[in-house]
Design an enzyme around this catalytic site. Structure first.
Site: not given
Ligand SMILES: *Cc1c(COP(=O)(O)O)cnc(C)c1O
Length: 386
Positions: A52, A104, A176, A201
């Site tokens: 982690r 978004y 973003d 994406k």
């Protein structure tokens, strides 16, 4: 570690942060599918303790992304939204965030449905007009959230002007950069403090991974982000990290073709009798064309268009008429996708509200892939012949 600072994007994509595996010489970063690492004595380890906190495959990807965004620190997350979630956790109740209004839908939901409950306050303004920014700033403003190009209207926000407008005010500028990809735009060079990606994406590029990332330069901010990444734990696994590293190696080649195909399709649509309006920042008459020219390397493969008569039935005929453009959410993969914002990504926004920003019933959004351009145009031509 090779110093790749002065190399071009294309070269960095293949080399930054990547070294042959020291134990075997493997040229490709191995998939370190392990949760833990053996220590010789308590605290005596080779830089990794628990996956982690850190994993060598993920770390290679994080370092590579940092280089591609001209940043210093990269952090990967289980999704784009997990990356935004982690960034917002650096804020405190009472803090205010000014955000792009045309953003978004998932980010809008995270802001308003999750974080407002914890005392963050969001103001949504049209950031293509900087007067809206100045009038929204208060002494509690701690972050400006910019998405550019915007989804699905393809508005372009001037990152450098936003950075200049908040300089010295102790306000973090977050961008973003999902729609552009680091190949087309590097916001840290324009004054942004932190860049966020939905790697799902263009960076992943093959529609086979969901992942997110943050990149920054500031040491103190990075330390805070690492703390929250490790404390909240929304990290991606090594297999996905490997797949994204593999995708990145061809990102520049893919992006060039996305842009080339996008350009030709934008012009094809503009000249089509059934098309009312095409939204693509490469057109000289696009309202923010000059900003796009100044901050982007090219205009990308995302295009929206509306139909003459603005009838939803007609849009649905086009959506079901294409064979190569697949009807699906998401974007940025090698294969072309088609979508209907009014009933898909923007369905939860009231009709009147969404139409104000241009999301009319006949609006269709394309994520132009890297197939042969003639086949793509023929596919659209047939579908528009309803
Ligand atoms: C997809 C997307 C996100 C969210 O990323 P996920 O990987 O789906 O969590 C955020 N911003 C933009 C612009 C996106 O397209």
């Amino acid at each position: 570690m090779k110093n790749t600072d002065n190399l071009q994007f294309e070269t960095k994509a293949l080399h930054a942060g990547l070294e042959p595996d020291p134990s075997t010489g493997a040229i490709m970063t191995p998939i370190f599918q392990t949760s833990t690492y053996v220590q010789a004595a308590p605290g005596d380890h080779k830089g990794f303790e628990y996956s982690r906190t850190g994993n060598p495959t993920r770390q290679a990807l994080e370092n590579n992304l940092a280089a591609l965004e001209n940043g210093k620190y990269g952090l990967c997350f289980g999704s784009g939204l997990a990356a935004i979630d982690t960034l917002l956790k650096t804020l405190s109740p009472g803090d205010e965030i000014i955000s792009t209004n045309d953003l978004y839908g998932g980010s809008y939901r995270l802001f308003t449905k999750v974080f407002e409950k914890f005392g963050l306050k969001f103001t949504f303004v049209d950031l293509t007009d900087l007067a809206n920014l100045s009038s929204a700033i208060t002494e509690k403003t701690k972050m400006v959230w910019v998405e550019t190009p915007t989804n699905p209207m393809m508005n372009i926000i001037d990152i450098k002007s936003v950075a200049d407008a908040i300089k010295g005010k102790n306000i973090l500028l977050a961008v973003d950069n999902t729609f552009a990809s680091p190949y087309l735009q590097t916001p840290l060079d324009l004054g942004a403090d932190v860049v966020m990606h939905s790697i799902t994406k263009y960076i992943g590029g093959h529609s086979d991974v969901v992942m997110g990332a943050l990149v920054c330069k500031n040491d103190a901010l990075a330390e805070q982000l690492y703390f929250f990444q490790n404390s909240c734990g929304a990290v991606p696994g090594p297999m996905d990290s490997f797949l994204v590293l593999r995708g990145i190696k061809t990102m520049h080649v893919r992006m060039q073709r996305h842009c080339e195909n996008g350009r030709q399709i934008a012009h094809f649509l503009k000249d089509h009798a059934k098309v009312e309006k095409v939204y693509w920042p490469g057109f000289e008459n696009h309202p923010n064309h000059n900003v796009a020219l100044s901050q982007m390397r090219d205009f990308g493969g995302m295009i929206s268009f509306s139909l003459v008569g603005n009838r939803k039935e007609d849009a649905l005929k086009v959506l079901s008429g294409t064979k190569l453009f697949s009807l699906a959410e998401s974007l940025g993969g090698v294969e072309s996708l088609i979508g209907h914002p009014a009933s898909m990504t923007h369905a939860s926004i009231p009709k009147e509200e969404r139409e104000k920003s241009g999301v009319v019933d006949s609006l269709i959004r394309l994520s132009v892939g890297i197939e042969h351009i003639n086949d793509l145009i023929q596919d659209l031509e047939k579908a528009l012949n309803y």
